[in-house]
Design a protein around this motif. Structure first.
Motif, PDB file in Angstrom:
ATOM      1  N   PRO A 144       0.815  -1.215   0.000  1.00 16.69           N
ATOM      2  CA  PRO A 144       0.000   0.000   0.000  1.00 16.69           C
ATOM      3  C   PRO A 144       0.855   1.277   0.000  1.00 16.69           C
ATOM      4  O   PRO A 144       0.435   2.306  -0.499  1.00 16.69           O
ATOM      5  CB  PRO A 144      -0.807  -0.092   1.299  1.00 16.69           C
ATOM      6  N   LYS A 163      -6.641  -2.563  -0.712  1.00 17.09           N
ATOM      7  CA  LYS A 163      -5.938  -1.290  -0.502  1.00 17.09           C
ATOM      8  C   LYS A 163      -4.613  -1.255  -1.247  1.00 17.09           C
ATOM      9  O   LYS A 163      -4.106  -0.197  -1.565  1.00 17.09           O
ATOM     10  CB  LYS A 163      -5.685  -1.066   0.990  1.00 17.09           C
ATOM     11  N   HIS A 164      -4.054  -2.437  -1.485  1.00 18.31           N
ATOM     12  CA  HIS A 164      -2.768  -2.480  -2.191  1.00 18.31           C
ATOM     13  C   HIS A 164      -2.986  -2.759  -3.681  1.00 18.31           C
ATOM     14  O   HIS A 164      -3.855  -3.533  -4.060  1.00 18.31           O
ATOM     15  CB  HIS A 164      -1.853  -3.549  -1.578  1.00 18.31           C
TER      16      HIS A 164
END
Length: 183
Positions: free
Chosen positions: A71, A115-116
């Motif tokens: 992230p 999220k990544h």
């Protein structure tokens, strides 16, 4: 950057997963493909299967790779969607080349459900000449290639004994192991 590699027997299921454009959560984007008919997932899987039929004795001609970035790489590495997609394809192609995956069919699809930043590579182990792409020592080669690409592209290196580990995602036996090592 981490690459998780899995070997499969069927192209249909993994193509549907990697290129699932109907699922709003994943919102998959087909970034790149070579040697396949990309009209829809069925034609993609059929293209893979036709080439795999050149070596009918190979039971698992499908490779699925998930390339996951940290992230922390999100903003500096992927400033805009278009530039991020181009860079992700560049890194994925370099990963394939350094792993010895050449002259074969593949797709690269990006997912937006975590999220990544991450993408999925699906490729045929039967190359365009009917030869089998070797997967011997792929785990060792994968670790070296990921480290080299992480360094080359100045990606985030996670500390070896990272306290930032998401313990809630660990399975019970993994959590016990983690707790033993960190105490």
């Amino acid at each position: 950057m981490i690459a998780k590699i899995k070997t499969r027997a069927d192209f249909g299921g993994i193509v549907n997963y990697a290129n699932d454009q109907k699922n709003k959560k994943k919102s998959a984007t087909l970034l790149e493909h070579e040697g396949i008919c990309a009209i829809n997932n069925k034609t993609i899987a059929d293209s893979f299967q036709i080439q795999a039929s050149m070596r009918p004795k190979v039971k698992s001609p499908v490779k699925h790779v998930s390339l996951a970035f940290s992230p922390q790489d999100n903003h500096p590495l992927f400033p805009t969607m278009q530039k991020g997609n181009a860079l992700m394809v560049e890194i994925a192609k370099k990963w394939m080349d350094q792993m010895g995956i050449r002259n074969t069919q593949y797709i690269i699809a990006r997912h937006h459900d975590t999220k990544h930043p991450h993408c999925h590579i699906v490729f045929n182990r039967i190359d365009n000449n009917g030869n089998l792409i070797s997967d011997s020592n792929e785990r060792i080669r994968n670790a070296k290639v990921c480290r080299a690409l992480t360094k080359e592209y100045k990606l985030y290196f996670a500390p070896k004994n990272s306290k930032a580990r998401n313990k809630s995602r660990l399975r019970p036996h993994q959590l016990r192991k983690y707790n033993l090592r960190s105490s």
